[in-house]
Design a protein around this motif. Structure first.
Motif, short mmCIF file in Angstrom:
data_model
loop_
_atom_site.label_atom_id
_atom_site.label_comp_id
_atom_site.label_asym_id
_atom_site.label_seq_id
_atom_site.Cartn_x
_atom_site.Cartn_y
_atom_site.Cartn_z
N THR A 87 1.62 8.61 -3.93
CA THR A 87 0.23 8.15 -3.88
C THR A 87 0.01 7.25 -2.67
O THR A 87 0.90 6.51 -2.27
CB THR A 87 -0.15 7.38 -5.16
OG1 THR A 87 -1.51 6.91 -5.02
CG2 THR A 87 0.73 6.15 -5.40
N ASP A 88 -1.18 7.28 -2.10
CA ASP A 88 -1.60 6.24 -1.19
C ASP A 88 -1.84 5.01 -2.01
O ASP A 88 -2.15 5.12 -3.23
CB ASP A 88 -2.90 6.68 -0.48
CG ASP A 88 -2.60 7.70 0.62
OD1 ASP A 88 -1.83 7.37 1.51
OD2 ASP A 88 -3.12 8.83 0.55
N ALA A 89 -1.84 3.89 -1.45
CA ALA A 89 -1.52 3.42 -0.13
C ALA A 89 -1.34 1.91 -0.21
O ALA A 89 -1.16 1.38 -1.28
CB ALA A 89 -2.57 3.79 0.89
N SER A 90 -1.54 1.22 0.90
CA SER A 90 -1.18 -0.21 0.98
C SER A 90 -2.06 -1.15 0.17
O SER A 90 -1.68 -2.28 -0.09
CB SER A 90 -1.27 -0.67 2.43
OG SER A 90 -0.56 0.19 3.27
N VAL A 140 6.49 7.17 -5.39
CA VAL A 140 6.44 6.89 -3.95
C VAL A 140 5.05 6.37 -3.60
O VAL A 140 4.04 6.97 -4.00
CB VAL A 140 6.72 8.15 -3.09
CG1 VAL A 140 6.62 7.83 -1.59
CG2 VAL A 140 8.09 8.75 -3.40
N MET A 141 4.98 5.26 -2.88
CA MET A 141 3.69 4.74 -2.39
C MET A 141 3.66 4.85 -0.87
O MET A 141 4.58 4.38 -0.19
CB MET A 141 3.51 3.26 -2.74
CG MET A 141 2.83 3.05 -4.05
SD MET A 141 2.09 1.39 -4.15
CE MET A 141 0.37 1.83 -4.44
N LEU A 142 2.60 5.45 -0.38
CA LEU A 142 2.47 5.63 1.07
C LEU A 142 1.85 4.36 1.64
O LEU A 142 0.74 4.35 2.16
CB LEU A 142 1.61 6.86 1.36
CG LEU A 142 2.07 8.12 0.59
CD1 LEU A 142 1.09 9.27 0.79
CD2 LEU A 142 3.47 8.54 1.00
N ALA A 143 2.59 3.28 1.48
CA ALA A 143 2.07 1.95 1.81
C ALA A 143 2.72 1.44 3.09
O ALA A 143 3.22 2.22 3.88
CB ALA A 143 2.33 1.02 0.63
#
Ligand code: BGC
Length: 733
Positions: A87-90, A140-143
């Protein structure tokens, strides 16, 4: 339903893996990765090398087992390797264009997070959003968005933390560490030199190795050291003629060889030019449906079947991905679907907003406002309903979705839901009303100057909420507040000298009306509880402590590129379709590593508000700076005192101002210090050696000579310098 399946699947994996590991003593992720990889069949070796978008897309259905979100990489059940659910994000678990109808807690924007100068808080915020990701079934984080702000018009400014490599590296690394502390892998992105959105798929960055290593790359290097991200995401742009996802220089040489990065490189979505990218260091093709082809997967298997070089590369790709899965504990601690404590997480979002809001102007102590104020006119910015957020893949939505969504693309566009000006459900107007219950509060939406002026004339205080919306995919053309808001503020401030401006902007803006106002707050995009945070600062329940992580220029003429590259040649477009052979060369050697305040110092420009600047409702005094050396470790020590009557936090900043006879201007260390009224404390800050060094001939080098440092309240407000003599020192990797 699919989520549950995935979770059951993951739990099964965890169980079977524990069993498989009996008799396998090593918990070392490298050893475990090597062991698992050695057991892979040729068919299994391709599985982890590519992922799909986790939304129904074109001819592709939602991948089986995926949680709707940014991406999905299948697992290998036989070996206990869990699928990767991304997943997104920061700024929190993103909304992904509404494919999931659930809500998540929105942190304030990257600029607000950067303004906290508080790595511990970043870690806490990271753990909070990581926890929400996990509770929704993601691992998983797309951070870790930490591109440096080379140009404040960059449309993704709001996602990033600032313009300084040490500051962004330390804060970004802490956020990643927080996310991974709850067993969710985090990326760091976008690697690298991804400095503008205009022409984002074909911008080719020209920059020397030294300039890159001392700036954008240094931010990544420090963040990797601090946060140990499982993955690094390469970017859309090119650097020195090569796509960053196909760049031997960036991926093999800098990241893996020099820095010894052990995790994997995943591509940005739609950023892979071909199979050869694997040889240049890319380990995983993400969102593969949107590339021209699934280059990894089967074609990789075929290449590996006949060519040892490819077989070795493929093994390495698998080992890297497995290593991060094991290092972060994604296999043993699979996501567990559970309810989210939105009240507790909202408190964290509010705390970050309260530390991230920056008081820029406070004429004659106009703020904090007395709660006994009788008549308040609130104007503009949809302040009756909510607070603005930034657009694109990082967009987070709270429970119930946005309170207001102003569309900028037709409803039949697939991007309509992410290219919209969305407001979180946190009304500044209501929060102001709560804190000043006796006041008569009137609201005007600010579309017309005339009625806003009448409301301002009839009030004791006017509070204008001004917005500048930013989004992934598009830059802003200049630093103005759009839709006539600059004129609105000027007119209101003329009508009522007690005008307070609250800026909800993606990044720096110009302020032609500044001198007419009583106070200005940079509230950025203040997140899920932004309205409360703003009101608490206005009335002094919270003493502002944010400091700018970015320079506010007086005008675009002061920037290295007064006109944005591509402004005349590139048609604005979210997808950024590239005409065959189209390249937009941008010359980052103009400023080199002197980004932001360093460029301003070099050019002797005076900023509208400098990097590091921010006012408080109390007064801080800095003592003398002393420097000490213990082997290679350099420490700055000084006292900070709170001279006022309120508790508050100071951010003490130590700048290198000259080295070995050359003028410099570089942040070498900083510390946020909370002090009670009258309290004073001695503070020691370790100075970062790479900030003192130049990158020359493949090495960091500190030349012999005297080095001068100064303690700053901002990059333009420095105290008396202190000196130390250093010997020549150089080191490589
Ligand atoms: C963005 C990334 C994001 C990815 C997946 C891309 O368009 O540049 O930051 O993580 O999409 O949504």
């Amino acid at each position: 339903m699919k989520t549950h399946k995935l979770l059951a699947f993951s739990a099964l994996f965890a169980g079977s893996l524990a069993f498989a590991q009996q008799g396998f003593a090593a918990e070392d992720p490298d050893a475990r990765a090597a062991e698992t990889e050695s057991q892979m069949t040729p068919g299994e070796r391709k599985v982890l090398t590519y992922g799909l978008m986790a939304v129904p897309f074109g001819d592709f259905a939602l991948p089986e087992g995926a949680v709707p979100g940014a991406g999905y990489v299948a697992g290998i059940e036989r070996l206990g390797v869990p699928p990767l659910t991304e997943t997104d994000a920061s700024l929190g678990v993103s909304y992904a264009g509404g494919v999931r109808k659930d809500g998540a807690t929105a942190l304030p924007s990257g600029m607000a997070l950067g303004s906290t100068w508080n790595p511990e808080l970043m870690r806490k915020a990271g753990a909070m959003i990581g926890g929400e990701a996990r509770a929704k079934g993601f691992n998983v984080m797309l951070a870790g968005s930490i591109n440096l702000i080379r140009d404040p018009r960059n449309g993704r400014t709001f996602e990033y933390l600032g313009e300084d490599p040490l500051h962004s590296g330390l804060l970004g690394g802490a956020a990643v560490a927080g996310i991974q502390s709850v067993h969710v892998i985090s990326t760091l992105k976008h690697f690298a030199l991804n400095g503008q959105e205009t022409g984002r798929h074909f911008v080719d960055v020209k920059i020397g190795d030294g300039a890159a290593r001392e700036s954008d790359l240094l931010a990544f290097e420090i963040a990797i050291e601090r946060g140990d991200p499982g993955s690094v995401m390469c970017a859309y742009n090119l650097v020195k003629g090569a796509y960053t996802c196909d760049s031997d220089y960036l991926l093999n040489k800098v990241l893996k060889q020099d820095w010894g990065f052990k995790g994997w490189v995943m591509s940005d979505w739609g950023a892979v030019p071909g199979l050869e990218a694997a040889m240049n260091g890319l380990d995983q093709q993400s969102g593969a449906q949107i590339d021209k082809a699934i280059f990894f997967g089967e074609p990789l298997s075929e290449a590996a079947a006949t060519d040892k070089r490819w077989a070795e590369r493929l093994s390495d790709m698998n080992r890297r991905i497995l290593r991060s899965i094991y290092a972060v504990g994604v296999d043993k601690h699979p996501p567990v679907k559970q309810d989210i404590d939105f009240a507790a997480n909202g408190d964290i979002a509010q705390e970050t907003a309260e530390q991230g809001i920056v008081l820029l102007r406070n004429r004659g102590g106009a703020l904090p406002l007395a709660k006994t104020v009788k008549r308040i006119a609130v104007i503009g910015g949809f302040a009756n309903d909510g607070v603005l957020s930034g657009g694109g893949s990082s967009q987070v939505q709270g429970l119930g979705g946005p309170i207001i969504s102003v569309p900028l693309a037709g409803a039949d566009s697939i991007f309509a839901s992410i290219i919209a000006q969305n407001y979180h459900r946190s009304s500044p107007l209501k929060a102001i009303g709560k804190l000043a219950p006796e006041a008569k509060i009137s609201y005007r939406d600010g579309r017309y100057v005339a009625d806003a002026v009448i409301a301002a004339e009839q009030a004791d205080v006017a509070i204008v909420f001004a917005t500048q919306w930013m989004t992934e995919g598009f830059d802003v053309p200049d630093l103005s507040l759009p839709s006539g808001q600059d004129s609105l503020i000027a007119a209101v401030a003329k009508a009522n000298p007690n005008t307070i401006v609250v800026l909800e902007t993606g990044g720096p803006v110009a302020m032609p009306w500044l001198e007419k106002t009583a106070a200005v707050l940079a509230a950025w995009y203040p997140g899920a509880r932004g309205g409360d945070a703003i009101a608490r600062i206005i009335f002094g329940d919270v003493n502002p402590s944010g400091r700018l992580p970015v320079t506010f220029p007086a005008s675009v003429a002061q920037l290295p590129r007064p006109e944005l590259d591509g402004a005349r040649t590139v048609e604005p477009s979210f997808v950024g379709v590239r005409a065959p052979g189209q390249v937009l060369t941008v010359d980052y050697d103009i400023e080199g590593s002197d980004i932001g305040y360093r460029w301003f110092a070099r050019k002797k420009h005076k900023a509208l508000f400098p990097f590091g600047f921010g006012l408080s409702y109390t007064e801080f005094e800095h003592g003398a700076l002393s420097l000490a050396r213990d082997g290679e470790r350099l420490t700055a020590t000084f006292r900070v005192a709170n001279k006022g009557l309120r508790a508050g936090a100071e951010v003490a900043q130590v700048y290198l101002i000259s080295g070995a006879g050359e003028k410099k201007h570089r942040l070498a260390g900083f510390q946020r210090v909370e002090l009670a009224p009258g309290e004073s404390r001695e503070v020691s800050v370790t100075l970062e050696p790479r900030i003192l060094a130049e990158w020359e001939d493949g090495k960091w080098r500190i030349a012999a000579g005297r080095y001068a440092f100064a303690l700053g309240k901002s990059a333009e407000d420095l105290g008396a310098p202190a000196n130390i003599a250093l010997e020549e020192r150089s080191w490589g990797y």
